[in-house]
Design a protein around this motif. Structure first.
Motif, mmCIF file in Angstrom:
data_model
loop_
_atom_site.group_PDB
_atom_site.id
_atom_site.type_symbol
_atom_site.label_atom_id
_atom_site.label_comp_id
_atom_site.label_asym_id
_atom_site.label_seq_id
_atom_site.Cartn_x
_atom_site.Cartn_y
_atom_site.Cartn_z
ATOM 1 N N THR A 177 0.839 -1.204 0.000
ATOM 2 C CA THR A 177 0.000 0.000 0.000
ATOM 3 C C THR A 177 0.872 1.252 0.000
ATOM 4 N N GLU A 180 -3.902 -4.741 -5.549
ATOM 5 C CA GLU A 180 -3.081 -5.074 -4.378
ATOM 6 C C GLU A 180 -3.676 -6.331 -3.785
ATOM 7 N N ASP A 203 -6.865 0.067 3.604
ATOM 8 C CA ASP A 203 -5.962 0.368 2.491
ATOM 9 C C ASP A 203 -6.645 1.261 1.461
HETATM 10 MG MG LIG Z 1 -1.843 -3.047 2.104
#
Ligand SMILES: [Mg+2]
Ligand SMILES: Nc1nc2c(ncn2[C@@H]2O[C@H](COP(=O)(O)OP(=O)(O)OP(=O)(O)O)[C@@H](O)[C@H]2O)c(=O)[nH]1
Length: 225
Positions: free
Chosen positions: A44, A117, A72
């Motif tokens: 992140t 992610e 996040d």
């Molecule tokens: Mg993360």
């Protein structure tokens, strides 16, 4: 006895959906990158630095996966680009169906660069194709230089290794040359970038890699057109 066929079925269904996603990304000229690492390696934070550095006119979007929380997505939203959290509720990886569902109300023809992610995990995400153009593995200097040998699948399947948190090298017994050698034992000629998001080291190299990867994708699309 029953376990193997079941796993096969789930994975082949995922592969079918991922192939569909890959084709949609190709048709819309989206470069899609899947970031994978252990929990806390700095996925992140690397995305925060990336979004912060990119011009606001850049057509970038992020889908970020976690087992729980919207943390996040909250960290990434403040840069003004479209960001969505995928909360898996226990599943230790993203899969193609989750991606398909969360992309449903986004126009792919308005996105040039799409980051996933993945859930923090060095094992399971490596088996799940999300239709991405490339997987990118992150390894922080606090994790040990043996990780490419212990978890070879993700290092083998990733196009790029980003070594993170190099600012901590003076404080941890991490042999960075050995880590790179181990990664290249699993994946010869693997591209490697060393970064520190707190100090800004290597971020230019990372942004340069993204630019190069975008150009390579466009050139490939033109040659096929
Ligand atoms: Mg993360
Ligand atoms: N010293 C140092 N700390 C960093 C660096 N990058 C990230 N961190 C810290 O490492 C911790 C985890 O970073 P995240 O970016 O949340 O890691 P992540 O991989 O997204 O974590 P998960 O999503 O939970 O898997 C945070 O406290 C960051 O501030 C770095 O380059 N140097």
């Amino acid at each position: 006895m029953n376990r193997v066929p079941l796993e096969k079925k789930v994975l082949s269904e995922n592969d079918r959906l991922a192939a569909g996603l890959r084709e949609r990304f190709r048709q819309n000229g989206v470069l899609c990158l899947n970031l994978i690492s252990s929990p806390g390696s700095g996925k992140t934070m690397l995305l925060e630095k990336t979004l912060d550095a990119l011009p606001r006119a850049e057509r970038v979007a992020v889908l970020t996966g976690d087992i729980q929380t919207e943390n996040d997505a909250a960290r990434l939203r403040c840069f003004g680009f479209p960001v969505k959290q995928i909360t898996t509720g226990g599943t230790c990886h993203l899969d193609a169906r989750m991606i398909e569902r969360h992309l449903a109300d986004w126009r792919l023809d308005e996105i040039d660069l799409l980051f996933f992610e993945n859930v923090g995990n060095l094992v399971c995400p490596s088996s799940y194709d999300l239709g991405e153009a490339a997987k990118i593995v992150l390894l922080s200097v606090t994790e040990g230089e043996d990780k490419p040998l212990k978890y070879p699948s993700i290092f083998f399947r990733s196009e790029l290794l980003v070594i993170t948190k190099t600012d901590l090298l003076p404080y941890v017994p991490f042999d960075i040359a050995k880590a790179e050698e181990n990664a290249r034992r699993v994946h010869p000629n693997m591209e490697i970038i060393r970064t520190s998001c707190t100090q800004g080291d290597g971020l230019k190299d990372w942004l340069g890699w993204l630019e190069k990867r975008k150009k390579a994708q466009s050139a490939k699309a033109e040659s096929l057109a």
